[in-house]
Enzyme design. Structure first.
Site, PDB file in Angstrom:
ATOM      1  N   MET A   1       0.847  -1.199   0.000  1.00 35.42           N
ATOM      2  CA  MET A   1       0.000   0.000   0.000  1.00 35.42           C
ATOM      3  C   MET A   1       0.884   1.251   0.000  1.00 35.42           C
ATOM      4  O   MET A   1       0.403   2.358   0.288  1.00 35.42           O
ATOM      5  CB  MET A   1      -0.934  -0.008   1.206  1.00 35.42           C
ATOM      6  CG  MET A   1      -1.901  -1.191   1.170  1.00 35.42           C
ATOM      7  SD  MET A   1      -3.430  -0.881   2.025  1.00 35.42           S
ATOM      8  CE  MET A   1      -2.843  -0.673   3.693  1.00 35.42           C
ATOM      9  N   GLY A   2       2.160   1.090  -0.314  1.00 34.14           N
ATOM     10  CA  GLY A   2       3.039   2.248  -0.451  1.00 34.14           C
ATOM     11  C   GLY A   2       3.527   2.799   0.878  1.00 34.14           C
ATOM     12  O   GLY A   2       3.432   2.138   1.909  1.00 34.14           O
ATOM     13  N   TYR A   3       4.036   4.027   0.834  1.00 31.33           N
ATOM     14  CA  TYR A   3       4.723   4.659   1.968  1.00 31.33           C
ATOM     15  C   TYR A   3       5.788   3.670   2.457  1.00 31.33           C
ATOM     16  O   TYR A   3       5.817   3.249   3.609  1.00 31.33           O
ATOM     17  CB  TYR A   3       3.753   5.048   3.083  1.00 31.33           C
ATOM     18  CG  TYR A   3       4.227   6.293   3.797  1.00 31.33           C
ATOM     19  CD1 TYR A   3       4.149   7.536   3.180  1.00 31.33           C
ATOM     20  CD2 TYR A   3       4.795   6.220   5.068  1.00 31.33           C
ATOM     21  CE1 TYR A   3       4.621   8.679   3.807  1.00 31.33           C
ATOM     22  CE2 TYR A   3       5.259   7.352   5.701  1.00 31.33           C
ATOM     23  CZ  TYR A   3       5.162   8.578   5.071  1.00 31.33           C
ATOM     24  OH  TYR A   3       5.630   9.695   5.698  1.00 31.33           O
TER      25      TYR A   3
ATOM     26  N   HIS B   1       8.986   1.347   3.401  1.00 32.61           N
ATOM     27  CA  HIS B   1      10.071   1.371   4.385  1.00 32.61           C
ATOM     28  C   HIS B   1      10.916   0.119   4.203  1.00 32.61           C
ATOM     29  O   HIS B   1      10.651  -0.696   3.291  1.00 32.61           O
ATOM     30  CB  HIS B   1       9.506   1.486   5.808  1.00 32.61           C
ATOM     31  CG  HIS B   1       8.437   0.474   6.113  1.00 32.61           C
ATOM     32  ND1 HIS B   1       8.679  -0.887   6.146  1.00 32.61           N
ATOM     33  CD2 HIS B   1       7.110   0.608   6.363  1.00 32.61           C
ATOM     34  CE1 HIS B   1       7.567  -1.538   6.432  1.00 32.61           C
ATOM     35  NE2 HIS B   1       6.597  -0.654   6.563  1.00 32.61           N
TER      36      HIS B   1
ATOM     37  N   HIS C   1       9.232  -3.296   3.548  1.00 26.39           N
ATOM     38  CA  HIS C   1       8.834  -3.558   2.155  1.00 26.39           C
ATOM     39  C   HIS C   1      10.066  -3.899   1.310  1.00 26.39           C
ATOM     40  O   HIS C   1      10.046  -4.823   0.501  1.00 26.39           O
ATOM     41  CB  HIS C   1       8.167  -2.320   1.545  1.00 26.39           C
ATOM     42  CG  HIS C   1       6.903  -1.878   2.216  1.00 26.39           C
ATOM     43  ND1 HIS C   1       6.834  -0.739   2.981  1.00 26.39           N
ATOM     44  CD2 HIS C   1       5.662  -2.419   2.237  1.00 26.39           C
ATOM     45  CE1 HIS C   1       5.598  -0.584   3.425  1.00 26.39           C
ATOM     46  NE2 HIS C   1       4.863  -1.591   2.999  1.00 26.39           N
TER      47      HIS C   1
ATOM     48  N   LYS D   1       5.106  -9.926   9.514  1.00 29.20           N
ATOM     49  CA  LYS D   1       4.515  -8.870  10.347  1.00 29.20           C
ATOM     50  C   LYS D   1       2.996  -9.025  10.346  1.00 29.20           C
ATOM     51  O   LYS D   1       2.336  -8.838  11.355  1.00 29.20           O
ATOM     52  CB  LYS D   1       4.944  -7.517   9.767  1.00 29.20           C
ATOM     53  CG  LYS D   1       4.051  -6.362  10.081  1.00 29.20           C
ATOM     54  CD  LYS D   1       4.533  -5.652  11.280  1.00 29.20           C
ATOM     55  CE  LYS D   1       3.670  -4.498  11.694  1.00 29.20           C
ATOM     56  NZ  LYS D   1       2.773  -3.950  10.730  1.00 29.20           N
ATOM     57  N   ASP D   2       2.440  -9.344   9.161  1.00 33.53           N
ATOM     58  CA  ASP D   2       0.998  -9.553   9.023  1.00 33.53           C
ATOM     59  C   ASP D   2       0.754 -11.064   8.937  1.00 33.53           C
ATOM     60  O   ASP D   2       0.365 -11.580   7.888  1.00 33.53           O
ATOM     61  CB  ASP D   2       0.496  -8.823   7.780  1.00 33.53           C
ATOM     62  CG  ASP D   2       0.757  -7.327   7.875  1.00 33.53           C
ATOM     63  OD1 ASP D   2      -0.014  -6.633   8.532  1.00 33.53           O
ATOM     64  OD2 ASP D   2       1.776  -6.862   7.323  1.00 33.53           O
TER      65      ASP D   2
ATOM     66  N   GLN E   1      -2.628 -12.331   7.801  1.00 31.05           N
ATOM     67  CA  GLN E   1      -2.797 -12.069   6.366  1.00 31.05           C
ATOM     68  C   GLN E   1      -2.124 -13.162   5.533  1.00 31.05           C
ATOM     69  O   GLN E   1      -2.678 -13.648   4.539  1.00 31.05           O
ATOM     70  CB  GLN E   1      -2.195 -10.702   6.048  1.00 31.05           C
ATOM     71  CG  GLN E   1      -2.133 -10.340   4.597  1.00 31.05           C
ATOM     72  CD  GLN E   1      -1.754  -8.883   4.411  1.00 31.05           C
ATOM     73  OE1 GLN E   1      -2.564  -8.006   4.654  1.00 31.05           O
ATOM     74  NE2 GLN E   1      -0.538  -8.616   3.990  1.00 31.05           N
TER      75      GLN E   1
ATOM     76  N   ARG F   1       2.228   2.805   9.514  1.00 29.93           N
ATOM     77  CA  ARG F   1       1.429   3.489  10.540  1.00 29.93           C
ATOM     78  C   ARG F   1       2.270   4.017  11.704  1.00 29.93           C
ATOM     79  O   ARG F   1       1.767   4.802  12.506  1.00 29.93           O
ATOM     80  CB  ARG F   1       0.321   2.571  11.065  1.00 29.93           C
ATOM     81  CG  ARG F   1      -0.784   2.323  10.055  1.00 29.93           C
ATOM     82  CD  ARG F   1      -2.009   1.707  10.688  1.00 29.93           C
ATOM     83  NE  ARG F   1      -3.148   1.703   9.788  1.00 29.93           N
ATOM     84  CZ  ARG F   1      -3.517   0.658   9.022  1.00 29.93           C
ATOM     85  NH1 ARG F   1      -2.862  -0.472   9.075  1.00 29.93           N
ATOM     86  NH2 ARG F   1      -4.564   0.768   8.223  1.00 29.93           N
TER      87      ARG F   1
END
Ligand code: AMP
Length: 279
Positions: A29-31, A33, A36, A148-149, A152, A186
């Site tokens: 979802m971008g932003y 770090h 990613h 981390k997820d 998911q 976040r």
């Protein structure tokens, strides 16, 4: 690096690739770090070609969640991706992914209603839907996802298996700050003071693991240890559970493959973390 925004063009581009046996895909979802980027590095090591997508997916946000305020910085993201040598970035538009009269959703039942799914109803339906659509479009052989997820990952592995989709998830380790806080887009919401308190999630996990290694297997007692550390830092606990790693159900007696799962609000920011009790 190619940046492609339409579904038609990315499909045409993927079809035009020759001599590629392993196509790696990293949905984000971008932003971006380092978390990613670690997935992308892993794809570059394993695959012949790596595609990253950036799309903030409204279907996975609840009505009172942060879809509108979710951090976005496309030009910084593209610079980062260019500098690590991504082949293609797919940046679809909202209208392309969810045109008017869109009606089809993917549900992975049983795994989607527990843990984060209990406090974020519809979240994993949104995640499964967008990832299925992206996999149908990009047709990767491998998809790189962060532990981390963890929930998911389990939901999406189950979706790929149940729908006979020929793409394999490569599980990638959690990237953390020096003090243990798991990197997250976040984290940007945290004030300086909240950022200090946010390390309690990792501390709670580490102390619980220590107790498990010292011989404690009663999950209630292990969870109590974690709860104390979180509440000392004024963290608001959404859930702390010790679960079986496959069906994500709470267990009473911990074993080596059990997983501790946490969701905690620090101020207004909801953070998640998890780890295997033994490793
Ligand atoms: P997001 O942009 O939050 O949707 O995340 C995109 C992918 O990056 C997902 O597979 C996440 O699990 C992964 N990711 C996010 N944060 C981290 C982290 N700290 N370490 C490893 N992977 C991460």
């Amino acid at each position: 690096m190619k940046v492609i925004s339409t579904i038609q063009e990315i499909q045409y581009h993927i079809r035009s690739l020759h001599d590629i046996s392993k196509l790696g895909f990293i949905p984000t979802m971008g932003y971006l770090h380092q978390g990613h980027l670690s997935l992308i590095e892993s794809s570059k090591r394993t695959c012949d070609y790596s595609v990253v997508s950036i799309f903030v997916n409204p279907a996975q946000f609840g009505p009172n969640e942060d879809y509108n305020s979710y951090p976005r910085d496309m030009s910084k993201d593209l610079n980062m991706l260019e500098s690590i040598g991504v082949d293609v970035v797919f940046t679809p538009t909202l209208q392309d992914m969810y045109p008017a009269h869109y009606r089809t959703y993917t549900e992975v039942s049983g795994l989607s209603e527990v843990l984060c799914g209990a406090s974020r109803p519809g979240h994993f339906r949104g995640v499964a839907t967008i990832v299925q659509k992206l996999v149908n479009i990009v047709k990767p052989t491998h998809m790189f996802m962060g532990l981390k997820d963890y929930q998911q990952v389990v939901v999406l592995e189950t979706m790929l298996r149940d729908l006979n989709m020929s793409c394999k998830i490569v599980r990638c380790p959690i990237v953390r700050e020096r003090d243990g806080l798991a990197l997250s887009s976040r984290n940007n919401y945290l004030s300086e003071e909240e950022r200090q308190r946010a390390i309690c999630l990792h501390q709670a996990i580490m102390r619980t693991k220590q107790a498990y290694h010292a011989g404690e297997t009663d999950c209630n007692k292990l969870i109590n240890i974690a709860e104390k550390i979180i509440t000392q830092q004024n963290g608001q606990i959404d859930y702390i559970q010790i679960v079986s790693p496959h069906d994500l159900l709470s267990i009473a007696i911990a074993t080596d493959d059990s997983r501790i799962m946490l969701a905690v609000k620090i101020g207004k920011t909801r953070l998640i973390d998890n780890d295997c009790l033994c490793c």
